[in-house]
Scaffold this motif. Structure first.
Motif, short mmCIF file in Angstrom:
data_model
loop_
_atom_site.label_atom_id
_atom_site.label_comp_id
_atom_site.label_asym_id
_atom_site.label_seq_id
_atom_site.Cartn_x
_atom_site.Cartn_y
_atom_site.Cartn_z
N GLN A 149 0.55 -1.11 0.04
CA GLN A 149 -0.24 0.27 0.02
C GLN A 149 1.06 1.07 0.53
N TRP A 150 0.60 2.20 -0.60
CA TRP A 150 1.07 3.16 -0.80
C TRP A 150 1.52 4.06 1.47
N THR A 151 1.15 3.43 1.87
CA THR A 151 1.44 4.61 3.06
C THR A 151 2.86 3.57 3.29
N ALA A 152 3.04 2.22 2.80
CA ALA A 152 4.59 1.87 2.91
C ALA A 152 5.71 2.71 2.56
N SER A 153 4.70 3.06 0.95
CA SER A 153 5.72 3.76 -0.22
C SER A 153 6.43 5.04 0.98
N GLY A 154 5.20 6.01 1.28
CA GLY A 154 5.62 7.11 2.24
C GLY A 154 6.23 6.84 3.12
N GLU A 155 6.01 6.16 3.60
CA GLU A 155 7.36 5.21 5.01
C GLU A 155 8.43 5.53 5.15
N VAL A 156 8.83 5.49 3.39
CA VAL A 156 10.24 4.23 2.97
C VAL A 156 10.69 6.01 3.24
N VAL A 157 10.02 7.26 1.71
CA VAL A 157 9.90 7.91 1.40
C VAL A 157 10.52 9.20 3.07
N LEU A 158 9.49 9.39 4.21
CA LEU A 158 10.07 9.69 5.55
C LEU A 158 11.50 8.94 6.22
N MET A 159 11.41 7.92 6.30
CA MET A 159 12.74 7.42 6.73
C MET A 159 13.70 7.96 6.09
N THR A 160 14.00 7.58 4.80
CA THR A 160 15.08 8.22 3.94
C THR A 160 15.22 10.18 4.18
N ILE A 161 13.79 10.72 4.55
CA ILE A 161 14.52 11.87 4.56
C ILE A 161 14.77 13.07 5.83
N LEU A 162 14.31 11.65 6.52
CA LEU A 162 14.50 12.17 8.71
C LEU A 162 15.56 11.81 8.17
N GLY A 163 16.39 10.77 8.44
CA GLY A 163 17.97 10.80 8.14
C GLY A 163 18.50 11.76 7.71
N GLY A 164 18.62 12.37 6.45
CA GLY A 164 19.71 12.50 5.69
C GLY A 164 19.08 12.57 4.14
N ALA A 165 18.64 12.83 2.97
CA ALA A 165 18.43 11.75 1.62
C ALA A 165 19.84 12.71 1.11
N GLY A 166 20.47 11.18 0.65
CA GLY A 166 22.01 11.20 -0.27
C GLY A 166 22.86 10.73 0.91
N THR A 167 22.63 10.56 1.90
CA THR A 167 23.80 10.65 3.02
C THR A 167 23.85 9.29 2.90
N LEU A 168 25.36 8.59 3.43
CA LEU A 168 25.08 6.62 3.63
C LEU A 168 24.34 6.11 4.35
N MET A 169 24.63 7.34 5.69
CA MET A 169 24.02 6.58 6.95
C MET A 169 22.74 6.83 7.48
N GLY A 170 22.12 8.16 7.14
CA GLY A 170 21.17 8.58 7.05
C GLY A 170 19.74 7.48 6.61
N PRO A 171 19.15 7.24 6.03
CA PRO A 171 18.34 6.59 5.66
C PRO A 171 18.43 5.49 6.47
N ILE A 172 19.98 4.36 6.75
CA ILE A 172 19.41 4.10 8.10
C ILE A 172 18.89 4.06 9.39
N LEU A 173 19.53 5.56 9.64
CA LEU A 173 19.25 5.76 11.21
C LEU A 173 17.16 5.86 11.34
N GLY A 174 17.39 6.98 10.10
CA GLY A 174 15.99 7.44 9.26
C GLY A 174 15.39 6.59 9.88
N ALA A 175 14.93 5.23 9.62
CA ALA A 175 14.80 3.92 9.17
C ALA A 175 14.26 3.34 11.03
N GLY A 176 15.76 3.75 11.48
CA GLY A 176 15.36 3.15 12.91
C GLY A 176 14.99 4.24 13.58
N PHE A 177 14.69 5.27 13.77
CA PHE A 177 14.15 6.61 14.71
C PHE A 177 12.81 5.94 13.73
N ILE A 178 12.39 5.71 13.07
CA ILE A 178 10.80 5.76 13.05
C ILE A 178 9.76 4.66 13.28
#
Lengths: 395, 253
Positions: free
Chosen positions: A277-306
């Motif tokens: 569902q689109w909410t799951a697609s939206g979630e990964v967008v949030l993770m990436t932006i929250l952590g820092g798009a374009g950085t190596l560690m950011g998205p992983i931290l964002g995923a952990g955070f959420i």
């Protein structure tokens, strides 16, 4: 020869250490203490950290490097899950064939969706990917019911052939006999640490996935993807055919998503359409932006955070709050609890939303930018290092 | 001995009712520097855009090295060795100067597309060295690790030039390479362009600065209102009354 720079090798070692030590690091509070509910070192959640870390890492290869915002990556997550469960049904509970199939099918799926969606850019690209994902989601419920088992979700039944199942094979997902649900518990003073096979299996895959992402980031291919983000038209006049670069990035990130979806089913042998569902697609967008798009560690931290918020913050309910503020006079206590209550428990989305707004407004580079600012404030202030950080934002 | 590298054959292009280019027929000889001058709106940039495939001509064709390039995609034309240096800097603002030059360098070495993710950037020292060499030639070596958006306009122009030169094009199309540069920078750019000429690179240059034009050009074509009004050696063009009229007219407009 392929090698990493000294800095990257240290970086990789740090990631390996953090990943392997997660069961200890996320269990900072002794059992039975009032803060124990903030412990996140239980298998189910740690697996999610690693799996959604992989999902976000892959998404970042597309969104972080090229700037193309896909709103349909959950479709690949779902395809990966279905692939794995199908392999359980046909072959047996060893996760390896399923995971290989998950990566292949999601790759093919990404190739098709990417080929069409990448004919447009910007918002139109996002809408196309969203449309494809929602289409997949709805088809999984209707036309493809024979493949997906519709609303019930795909699962393993006793009558399934499972051709490769030996008499001694575990009756749950396993890696050559090592059952994912098995754990070793270690009691140390007041603390309890759980070392789960499923977690370590996903952790090792996550480390490999991280290594591949690191290589892509540091390669000429990665440079081209960054160039696409900053000025795609210029590449046409520099002799670069951007479309296959985009498509390759899209397929790679789709395969990461498929792998993540496959691992979800490797931990819990179920696959449902809601994963697409689109909410799951939206979630990964949030993770990436929250952590820092374009950085190596950011998205992983964002995923952990959420995921931490989703699983830990949501457990704080009114009675827990009354416990915490029991030391306050009665009237004040009720007032404080009433104020905080909407932000915790069921209201964790509200807190997450507020944090997201604050991050986007004040830290457009995400959590990683926050780290960087702290590093700059306390760390070396030489011209040298500040120029260096400007170059490689948050890496 | 002399053969045309670029042949613009009867090219016509109009935007609505405006004839931007009418019956342009132009040959650029191998190893020469060919200047195209003319007042604003004469169609000079349109002509370059047609050459690199950014615009499709209404009729006529552009032939490069005996092959029709009209209708080819911009990256294909670039891969054949026709490289344009833009007037308004078309750089990669978020990348470093070195990365800006590496992108076209890799396009030259690895072709229009290659999944070159197996080797890291630092394993390709030869290409990095070449990129740094050209950055040095345009005087930007010291700034190679800065982000390109932080550059001054003049520096961006020089970066543009390095991005074009690193591809060692067979034909370099320069769109006002010295516009927006100080006199000192203009002189060093002219020196650099002279140096490239010794290496036998064919160049088409659009320029307003007559000092630059006459110190570089072997041949000059004058455009006005989409038509060629004069074509010849610098001395021939200098004495042409039509040219003087066009320029005076241009000045009064």
């Amino acid at each position: 020869m392929t090698r990493l720079s000294r800095q990257d090798s240290l970086f990789l070692l740090l990631v390996v250490f953090l990943t392997l030590a997660t069961p200890i690091l996320l269990q900072p509070f002794p059992e039975g203490s009032s803060l124990a509910q903030f412990n996140a070192g239980y298998p189910d959640l740690m697996q999610r950290f690693a799996i959604y870390g992989i999902f976000a890492m892959g998404f970042n290869i597309l969104f972080g490097l090229t700037g193309y915002l896909s709103f349909g990556h959950a479709a690949f997550l779902g395809v990966g899950s279905y692939s794995v469960v199908w392999m359980y049904k046909l072959l047996g509970f060893n996760v390896v064939p399923g995971l290989i199939l998950a990566v292949i099918t999601s790759g093919i799926f990404a190739l098709l969706i990417g080929y069409i969606s990448l004919r447009r850019s910007g918002i139109y690209f996002s809408i196309l990917t969203l449309a494809f994902a929602q289409m997949s989601y709805n088809l999984a419920y209707s036309v493809f019911t024979p493949l997906t088992n519709g609303e019930t979700g795909l699962q393993v039944y006793g009558k399934d052939p499972q051709y490769l199942m030996g008499p001694n094979s575990p009756n749950s997902p396993h890696f050559f006999g090592l059952a994912m649900i098995d754990s070793v518990k270690l009691h140390l003073a007041g603390w309890e640490f759980t070392f789960n096979i499923g977690y370590y299996f996903t952790a090792v895959i996550a480390i490999i996935a991280f290594y591949i992402a690191l290589r892509i980031f540091r390669s000429p291919f990665g440079l081209m993807l960054r160039a696409i983000k900053t000025n795609r038209t210029r590449l046409d006049y520099s002799g670069v055919n951007t479309r296959p670069y985009m498509l390759t990035a899209f397929v790679i990130s789709g395969m990461y998503a498929g792998l993540a979806g496959g691992l979800l089913a490797a931990m819990d042998p179920l696959a449902g359409a809601e994963r697409m569902q689109w909410t799951a697609s939206g979630e990964v967008v949030l993770m990436t932006i929250l952590g820092g798009a374009g950085t190596l560690m950011g998205p992983i931290l964002g995923a952990g955070f959420i995921k931490y918020f989703e699983n830990i913050f949501s457990k704080i309910n009114e009675s827990v709050l009354h416990d915490w503020f029991g030391w306050l006079p009665h009237g004040v206590q009720d007032f404080v609890v009433a104020v905080i209550n909407p932000f915790v428990g069921e209201g964790w989305h509200l807190t997450l939303g507020l944090i997201f707004v604050l991050v986007v407004v004040f830290l457009p580079g995400g959590i990683m930018e926050g780290f960087q600012r702290i590093w700059k404030a306390f760390g070396r202030k030489s011209v040298d290092s500040s120029a260096q950080t400007e170059l490689n934002p948050a890496e | 001995m002399e053969n045309a590298v670029l042949h613009v054959a009867d090219v016509h292009k109009s935007f609505g009712g405006l004839h931007a280019l009418s019956d342009i027929d132009l040959q650029v000889m191998e190893g020469t520097t060919h200047a195209i001058i003319g007042p604003n709106g004469a169609g000079k940039s349109t002509l370059l855009n047609v050459c690199i495939g950014r615009l499709a001509p209404d009729s006529g064709a552009v032939v490069f090295d005996g092959e029709v390039i009209t209708g080819k995609k911009p990256y294909e034309i670039n891969q054949m060795g026709v490289v344009r240096v833009f007037q308004t800097p078309e750089i990669f603002p978020d990348l470093t100067l070195l990365q800006n030059v590496l992108v076209p360098a890799f396009a030259k070495h690895d072709g229009a597309f290659r999944f070159n993710a197996v080797k890291s950037l630092q394993d390709r020292k030869d290409i990095a060295e070449e990129a740094e060499l050209w950055l040095g030639d345009v005087g930007l070596a010291a700034k190679k690790d800065l982000v390109a958006s932080s550059l001054s306009r003049g520096d961006k122009r020089r970066l543009e030039l390095a991005m074009g030169l690193v591809q060692r094009p067979r034909l370099l199309l320069l769109d006002e390479p010295t516009a927006g540069m100080s006199r000192h920078d203009t002189n060093s750019t002219v020196d650099l362009l002279k140096k490239i000429k010794e290496r036998g690179m064919t160049k088409v240059i659009i320029e307003h600065d007559m000092h630059v034009v006459f110190s570089l050009a072997d041949r000059i074509t004058v455009l006005a209102q989409g038509q060629i009004i004069a074509d010849g050696t610098p001395d021939e063009v200098k004495g042409n009354p039509k040219v003087q009229e066009a320029y005076l007219g241009g000045a009064h407009l």
